[in-house]
Design a protein around this motif. Structure first.
Motif, short mmCIF file in Angstrom:
data_model
loop_
_atom_site.label_atom_id
_atom_site.label_comp_id
_atom_site.label_asym_id
_atom_site.label_seq_id
_atom_site.Cartn_x
_atom_site.Cartn_y
_atom_site.Cartn_z
N MET A 23 0.85 -1.18 0.00
CA MET A 23 0.00 0.00 0.00
C MET A 23 0.90 1.24 0.00
SD MET A 23 -3.10 1.02 2.58
CE MET A 23 -3.25 -0.66 3.02
N THR A 24 0.50 2.22 -0.77
CA THR A 24 1.27 3.45 -0.90
C THR A 24 1.02 4.34 0.31
OG1 THR A 24 1.00 3.32 -3.28
CG2 THR A 24 1.74 5.40 -2.39
N GLN A 25 2.10 4.92 0.84
CA GLN A 25 2.01 5.75 2.04
C GLN A 25 2.42 7.18 1.79
OE1 GLN A 25 4.64 4.16 5.00
NE2 GLN A 25 3.07 2.86 5.88
N LEU A 26 1.79 8.07 2.55
CA LEU A 26 2.21 9.47 2.63
C LEU A 26 2.45 9.75 4.10
CD1 LEU A 26 2.63 12.37 1.62
CD2 LEU A 26 0.16 12.70 1.86
N ASP A 27 3.67 10.11 4.45
CA ASP A 27 4.02 10.44 5.83
C ASP A 27 4.07 11.96 5.94
OD1 ASP A 27 5.05 10.76 8.37
OD2 ASP A 27 6.64 9.29 8.11
N LEU A 28 3.19 12.52 6.76
CA LEU A 28 3.10 13.98 6.89
C LEU A 28 4.04 14.56 7.95
CD1 LEU A 28 -0.76 14.32 6.52
CD2 LEU A 28 0.99 14.92 4.84
N HIS A 29 4.82 13.71 8.60
CA HIS A 29 5.81 14.23 9.54
C HIS A 29 6.80 15.12 8.78
CE1 HIS A 29 4.60 10.65 11.97
NE2 HIS A 29 4.66 11.57 12.91
N GLY A 30 7.06 16.29 9.30
CA GLY A 30 8.00 17.20 8.67
C GLY A 30 7.35 18.25 7.80
N TYR A 31 6.08 18.08 7.48
CA TYR A 31 5.36 19.11 6.71
C TYR A 31 4.75 20.12 7.68
CZ TYR A 31 5.52 16.32 2.45
OH TYR A 31 5.93 15.62 1.35
N ARG A 32 4.71 21.36 7.26
CA ARG A 32 4.02 22.39 8.05
C ARG A 32 2.52 22.22 7.85
NH1 ARG A 32 7.83 27.49 8.09
NH2 ARG A 32 9.74 26.37 7.66
N ILE A 33 1.75 22.61 8.84
CA ILE A 33 0.30 22.48 8.75
C ILE A 33 -0.23 23.23 7.54
CG2 ILE A 33 -1.87 23.09 9.89
CD1 ILE A 33 -0.60 22.30 12.51
N THR A 34 0.38 24.35 7.21
CA THR A 34 -0.07 25.13 6.05
C THR A 34 0.17 24.39 4.74
OG1 THR A 34 2.07 26.27 5.99
CG2 THR A 34 0.27 27.36 7.19
N GLU A 35 1.06 23.43 4.72
CA GLU A 35 1.37 22.65 3.51
C GLU A 35 0.50 21.40 3.37
OE1 GLU A 35 6.12 23.21 2.96
OE2 GLU A 35 5.48 21.91 4.61
N THR A 36 -0.07 20.94 4.48
CA THR A 36 -0.69 19.61 4.47
C THR A 36 -1.88 19.50 3.52
OG1 THR A 36 -2.01 20.15 6.44
CG2 THR A 36 0.06 18.97 6.79
N THR A 37 -2.69 20.54 3.43
CA THR A 37 -3.86 20.46 2.55
C THR A 37 -3.44 20.19 1.11
OG1 THR A 37 -5.17 21.91 3.96
CG2 THR A 37 -5.89 21.69 1.68
N SER A 38 -2.51 20.95 0.59
CA SER A 38 -2.11 20.77 -0.81
C SER A 38 -1.38 19.44 -1.02
CB SER A 38 -1.26 21.94 -1.30
OG SER A 38 -0.07 22.04 -0.57
N VAL A 39 -0.60 19.01 -0.03
CA VAL A 39 0.12 17.74 -0.15
C VAL A 39 -0.87 16.57 -0.18
CG1 VAL A 39 1.71 16.18 1.05
CG2 VAL A 39 2.25 18.60 0.88
N ILE A 40 -1.85 16.60 0.72
CA ILE A 40 -2.85 15.53 0.76
C ILE A 40 -3.70 15.53 -0.51
CG2 ILE A 40 -4.90 14.66 1.95
CD1 ILE A 40 -3.65 15.79 4.57
#
Length: 72
Positions: A1-18
């Motif tokens: 299964m493909t994973q995305l680890d959000l550790h290290g991203y700023r909260i302001t970046e998380t929406t666009s990354v997800i």
């Protein structure tokens, strides 16, 4: 299964990354993806809102409440 680890991203970046991660895997025809949020409640709320807006199923991992499985 493909994973995305959000550790290290700023909260302001998380929406666009997800969003980018979900959109890419919708295009690829992936059935399930895994997103690691960590213990941050704001990030979990962002993930919940985005999964609702994309109409995908979001479930917490059975053993780890900091990991979510999304069925596309």
């Amino acid at each position: 299964m493909t994973q995305l680890d959000l550790h290290g991203y700023r909260i302001t970046e998380t929406t666009s990354v997800i969003e980018s991660f979900i959109e890419d895997h919708l295009l690829f025809g992936t059935e399930k993806i895994e997103i690691i949020t960590g213990d941050n409640e704001k990030v979990k709320k962002i993930l919940k809102n985005l999964s609702e807006s994309y109409g995908v199923t979001l479930k917490p991992h059975i053993y780890n409440r900091e990991v979510f499985i999304i069925s596309l």
